[in-house]
Design a protein around this motif. Structure first.
Motif, PDB file in Angstrom:
ATOM      1  N   TRP A  50       0.822  -1.211   0.000  1.00 17.51           N
ATOM      2  CA  TRP A  50       0.000   0.000   0.000  1.00 17.51           C
ATOM      3  C   TRP A  50       0.858   1.265   0.000  1.00 17.51           C
ATOM      4  CZ3 TRP A  50      -2.547   2.228   4.953  1.00 17.51           C
ATOM      5  CH2 TRP A  50      -3.225   3.411   4.638  1.00 17.51           C
ATOM      6  N   TYR A  51       1.768   1.382   0.938  1.00 18.76           N
ATOM      7  CA  TYR A  51       2.587   2.589   1.009  1.00 18.76           C
ATOM      8  C   TYR A  51       3.483   2.741  -0.215  1.00 18.76           C
ATOM      9  CZ  TYR A  51       1.292   4.139   5.695  1.00 18.76           C
ATOM     10  OH  TYR A  51       0.610   4.646   6.778  1.00 18.76           O
ATOM     11  N   GLY A  52       3.873   1.624  -0.786  1.00 15.01           N
ATOM     12  CA  GLY A  52       4.725   1.668  -1.973  1.00 15.01           C
ATOM     13  C   GLY A  52       4.056   2.238  -3.198  1.00 15.01           C
ATOM     14  N   GLN A  53       2.726   2.298  -3.199  1.00 10.73           N
ATOM     15  CA  GLN A  53       2.000   2.897  -4.327  1.00 10.73           C
ATOM     16  C   GLN A  53       2.076   4.416  -4.327  1.00 10.73           C
ATOM     17  OE1 GLN A  53       0.570   0.696  -6.669  1.00 10.73           O
ATOM     18  NE2 GLN A  53       1.723  -0.664  -5.307  1.00 10.73           N
ATOM     19  N   ALA A  54       2.385   5.014  -3.164  1.00 14.45           N
ATOM     20  CA  ALA A  54       2.365   6.473  -3.042  1.00 14.45           C
ATOM     21  C   ALA A  54       3.719   7.066  -2.665  1.00 14.45           C
ATOM     22  CB  ALA A  54       1.321   6.897  -2.004  1.00 14.45           C
ATOM     23  N   LEU A  55       4.539   6.297  -1.961  1.00  8.12           N
ATOM     24  CA  LEU A  55       5.819   6.800  -1.471  1.00  8.12           C
ATOM     25  C   LEU A  55       6.966   6.210  -2.275  1.00  8.12           C
ATOM     26  CD1 LEU A  55       5.064   6.456   2.347  1.00  8.12           C
ATOM     27  CD2 LEU A  55       4.622   8.401   0.853  1.00  8.12           C
ATOM     28  N   GLN A  56       8.046   6.953  -2.398  1.00  9.05           N
ATOM     29  CA  GLN A  56       9.123   6.539  -3.291  1.00  9.05           C
ATOM     30  C   GLN A  56       9.897   5.324  -2.784  1.00  9.05           C
ATOM     31  OE1 GLN A  56      11.636   9.885  -4.236  1.00  9.05           O
ATOM     32  NE2 GLN A  56       9.942  11.075  -5.109  1.00  9.05           N
ATOM     33  N   THR A  57      10.119   5.248  -1.469  1.00 10.33           N
ATOM     34  CA  THR A  57      10.922   4.159  -0.906  1.00 10.33           C
ATOM     35  C   THR A  57      10.255   3.611   0.346  1.00 10.33           C
ATOM     36  OG1 THR A  57      12.939   5.244  -1.686  1.00 10.33           O
ATOM     37  CG2 THR A  57      13.199   3.492  -0.058  1.00 10.33           C
ATOM     38  N   VAL A  58       9.998   2.316   0.364  1.00 17.24           N
ATOM     39  CA  VAL A  58       9.432   1.656   1.538  1.00 17.24           C
ATOM     40  C   VAL A  58      10.422   0.599   2.019  1.00 17.24           C
ATOM     41  CG1 VAL A  58       7.532   0.274   2.456  1.00 17.24           C
ATOM     42  CG2 VAL A  58       7.068   2.071   0.780  1.00 17.24           C
ATOM     43  N   VAL A  59      10.718   0.617   3.308  1.00 18.12           N
ATOM     44  CA  VAL A  59      11.669  -0.317   3.914  1.00 18.12           C
ATOM     45  C   VAL A  59      10.890  -1.256   4.828  1.00 18.12           C
ATOM     46  CG1 VAL A  59      13.744  -0.556   5.327  1.00 18.12           C
ATOM     47  CG2 VAL A  59      13.464   1.445   3.825  1.00 18.12           C
ATOM     48  N   LYS A  60      10.739  -2.502   4.406  1.00 16.94           N
ATOM     49  CA  LYS A  60       9.986  -3.476   5.202  1.00 16.94           C
ATOM     50  C   LYS A  60      10.902  -4.131   6.228  1.00 16.94           C
ATOM     51  CE  LYS A  60       8.793  -7.420   3.368  1.00 16.94           C
ATOM     52  NZ  LYS A  60       8.125  -8.450   2.564  1.00 16.94           N
ATOM     53  N   VAL A  61      10.440  -4.183   7.479  1.00 17.85           N
ATOM     54  CA  VAL A  61      11.172  -4.871   8.534  1.00 17.85           C
ATOM     55  C   VAL A  61      10.334  -6.039   9.042  1.00 17.85           C
ATOM     56  CG1 VAL A  61      12.501  -2.832   9.181  1.00 17.85           C
ATOM     57  CG2 VAL A  61      10.309  -3.267  10.305  1.00 17.85           C
ATOM     58  N   SER A  62      10.911  -6.823   9.929  1.00 20.02           N
ATOM     59  CA  SER A  62      10.319  -8.117  10.266  1.00 20.02           C
ATOM     60  C   SER A  62       9.122  -8.042  11.197  1.00 20.02           C
ATOM     61  CB  SER A  62      11.383  -9.027  10.891  1.00 20.02           C
ATOM     62  OG  SER A  62      11.874  -8.459  12.104  1.00 20.02           O
ATOM     63  N   SER A  63       8.959  -6.948  11.940  1.00 20.53           N
ATOM     64  CA  SER A  63       7.851  -6.884  12.895  1.00 20.53           C
ATOM     65  C   SER A  63       7.512  -5.443  13.209  1.00 20.53           C
ATOM     66  CB  SER A  63       8.223  -7.607  14.202  1.00 20.53           C
ATOM     67  OG  SER A  63       9.243  -6.882  14.893  1.00 20.53           O
ATOM     68  N   CYS A  64       6.343  -5.237  13.814  1.00 29.18           N
ATOM     69  CA  CYS A  64       5.956  -3.890  14.221  1.00 29.18           C
ATOM     70  C   CYS A  64       6.866  -3.384  15.337  1.00 29.18           C
ATOM     71  CB  CYS A  64       4.486  -3.845  14.644  1.00 29.18           C
ATOM     72  SG  CYS A  64       3.993  -5.100  15.812  1.00 29.18           S
ATOM     73  N   GLU A  65       7.375  -4.301  16.188  1.00 28.78           N
ATOM     74  CA  GLU A  65       8.270  -3.886  17.267  1.00 28.78           C
ATOM     75  C   GLU A  65       9.574  -3.301  16.722  1.00 28.78           C
ATOM     76  OE1 GLU A  65       5.345  -6.638  19.027  1.00 28.78           O
ATOM     77  OE2 GLU A  65       6.619  -6.750  17.249  1.00 28.78           O
ATOM     78  N   VAL A  66      10.094  -3.897  15.658  1.00 26.39           N
ATOM     79  CA  VAL A  66      11.309  -3.350  15.034  1.00 26.39           C
ATOM     80  C   VAL A  66      11.030  -1.955  14.487  1.00 26.39           C
ATOM     81  CG1 VAL A  66      12.936  -3.608  13.119  1.00 26.39           C
ATOM     82  CG2 VAL A  66      12.319  -5.594  14.498  1.00 26.39           C
ATOM     83  N   ALA A  67       9.884  -1.784  13.827  1.00 33.09           N
ATOM     84  CA  ALA A  67       9.521  -0.474  13.276  1.00 33.09           C
ATOM     85  C   ALA A  67       9.344   0.552  14.392  1.00 33.09           C
ATOM     86  CB  ALA A  67       8.249  -0.592  12.442  1.00 33.09           C
ATOM     87  N   GLU A  68       8.674   0.152  15.476  1.00 37.79           N
ATOM     88  CA  GLU A  68       8.477   1.063  16.607  1.00 37.79           C
ATOM     89  C   GLU A  68       9.812   1.466  17.221  1.00 37.79           C
ATOM     90  OE1 GLU A  68       4.137  -0.697  18.112  1.00 37.79           O
ATOM     91  OE2 GLU A  68       6.016  -1.649  18.724  1.00 37.79           O
TER      92      GLU A  68
END
Length: 442
Positions: free
Chosen positions: A203-221
């Motif tokens: 979803w975010y990749g359709q609007a934003l230039q670069t999306v960095v996927k990580v393994s969990s929400c805790e890592v992102a937080e």
């Protein structure tokens, strides 16, 4: 193909062809730019905010966020790509929801998650199969899984990663920047399950230039807290350096400039009157609070916070000493504070050190005035001030001018010429302020 595969496939198809209906909860300095980016990418977006005046402003095409020109907003509103409402029932038709609500600290120092809880509770009745939900509000690790997930699933049989998709993506907005904005700043996303991560990334990749996927929400937080803890601690370091250089009689600004000539292993930070903005003064304290519940003291965070929160009093002492040298007491002296926003060339007052400096000066009975081209009025902690109208007249009349926010619009040469005494906490005068008897630098 199983039912869960069908749900993912159908949602992915709507996201890819931009027929997915997008909702953004919270239309502040994070939510409104995000809504605009999704709308410009081709999605039909509805923004939800409880403040009626914000909703009415957006629907008129009038922006209240500096980073979004009214012309840009009005074009999207008139094209039917973006609208706003206070009615959360529109979430029933949403395929994708971003939650961008405030997460302040309480006076006791613990996180105030009431806005996240309220937004989640508002969303829960309308959660449906084939919906992706992304929290963007800065918070401590575990919030998405431990707080949001139970609220969303307690009254239904929907399962994250199978029926709906829940993820966290930290906002990285730096108000006033033109080089790095919502659309081109890399976006970290991490989900409750791998399937949740995949859907948020899509979803975010359709609007934003670069999306960095990580393994969990805790890592992102945790990544967001690391970013701002890094800045908080390094700012604390240079603020302490400023105090040490003051004791040693050494020019801290010259020291920093000299160190910054090293082309590796050093990153330049500059001291100031304290920390401001929503993120840097607050986010690390979420982490500190969380770790206390695990019987661990985040010592770097606690020390940096102690140094940074003490800087307004250090500035106060600078003003007192400067006036004493001029033969004047602080009491009843006319002090003009230049700049009220937390950083240059924006109107954002959140956690601004100017509030503390002005408050401390008032406590000691100084006659305090302020000027800020972006902030016409301040109301804080029981007092209120209006920005002075005639800047140079006030500069000339002041017993002391205190530079708190180094807005680029200020004519520093004229201020230096007209002022009788200046305390420069931001090196706003630059080289002009060196070796000037009437200038006291941090």
């Amino acid at each position: 193909m199983g039912m869960s595969d069908e749900i993912r496939s159908a949602l992915a198809a709507r996201i890819r062809d931009h027929s997915a209906k997008v909702a953004v909860m919270g239309l502040g300095y994070v939510g409104l730019p995000l809504a605009v980016v999704f709308a410009e990418a081709g999605y039909t977006v509805v923004g939800i905010d409880p403040i009626e005046s914000k909703v009415e402003s957006i629907n008129r095409g009038e922006s209240y966020v500096m980073d979004i020109p009214s012309e840009q907003l009005a074009a999207l509103v008139s094209a039917g790509k973006l609208r706003a409402t206070t009615d959360t029932s529109v979430l029933a038709e949403a395929d994708a929801v971003s939650i961008c609500v405030p997460t302040p600290l309480r006076k006791t120092g613990d996180p105030d998650l009431s806005f996240i809880v309220s937004a989640t509770e508002s969303l829960a009745p309308f959660l449906h199969s084939g919906m992706v939900v992304v929290l963007e509000s800065s918070t401590y690790p575990g919030t998405t899984r431990e707080l949001m997930l139970p609220v969303l699933t307690e009254c239904c049989e929907l399962q994250a990663g199978r029926d709906f998709f829940l993820a966290f993506s930290p906002e990285r907005v730096d108000p006033g920047r033109k080089d790095w904005t919502t659309i081109n700043t890399p976006k970290v996303v991490g989900g409750i399950t791998p399937q949740c991560s995949d859907m948020a990334e899509l979803w975010y990749g359709q609007a934003l230039q670069t999306v960095v996927k990580v393994s969990s929400c805790e890592v992102a937080e945790m990544s967001k807290l690391l970013e701002n803890t890094f800045r908080m601690i390094n700012i604390g370091l240079v603020n302490e350096l400023a105090i040490m250089c003051d004791r040693l009689g050494v020019d801290v600004w010259e020291v920093i400039d000299a160190a910054a000539t090293k082309p590796f292993g050093f990153m330049k930070f500059t001291p100031g009157p304290g920390l401001g903005g929503h993120c840097i003064p607050i986010d690390p304290l979420y982490l500190s609070w969380k770790l206390k519940s695990l019987n661990y003291t985040a010592r770097f965070i606690e020390l940096a916070s102690e140094i940074n929160t003490g800087m307004p009093r250090f500035v106060l002492r600078k003003v007192q000493d400067a006036l004493n040298e001029a033969g004047k007491p602080l009491k009843n002296s006319r002090v003009l504070v230049l700049g009220a926003a937390y950083k240059p060339d924006i109107d954002d007052m959140r956690e601004s050190p100017a509030l503390d400096v002005i408050g401390l000066l008032m406590q000691l009975k100084a006659d305090v005035r302020y000027h800020d081209p972006f902030v016409p009025k301040i109301e804080h902690d029981g007092w209120a001030l209006h920005s002075v109208d005639d800047l140079m007249k006030e500069v000339a009349a002041a017993d002391c001018v205190v530079i708190i926010t180094n807005h680029s619009s200020y004519d520093y040469a004229a201020i230096l010429e007209q002022a009788s005494l200046i305390v420069d906490t931001r090196n706003g005068l630059g080289a002009m302020g060196k070796n000037q008897s009437k200038v006291v630098r941090l």
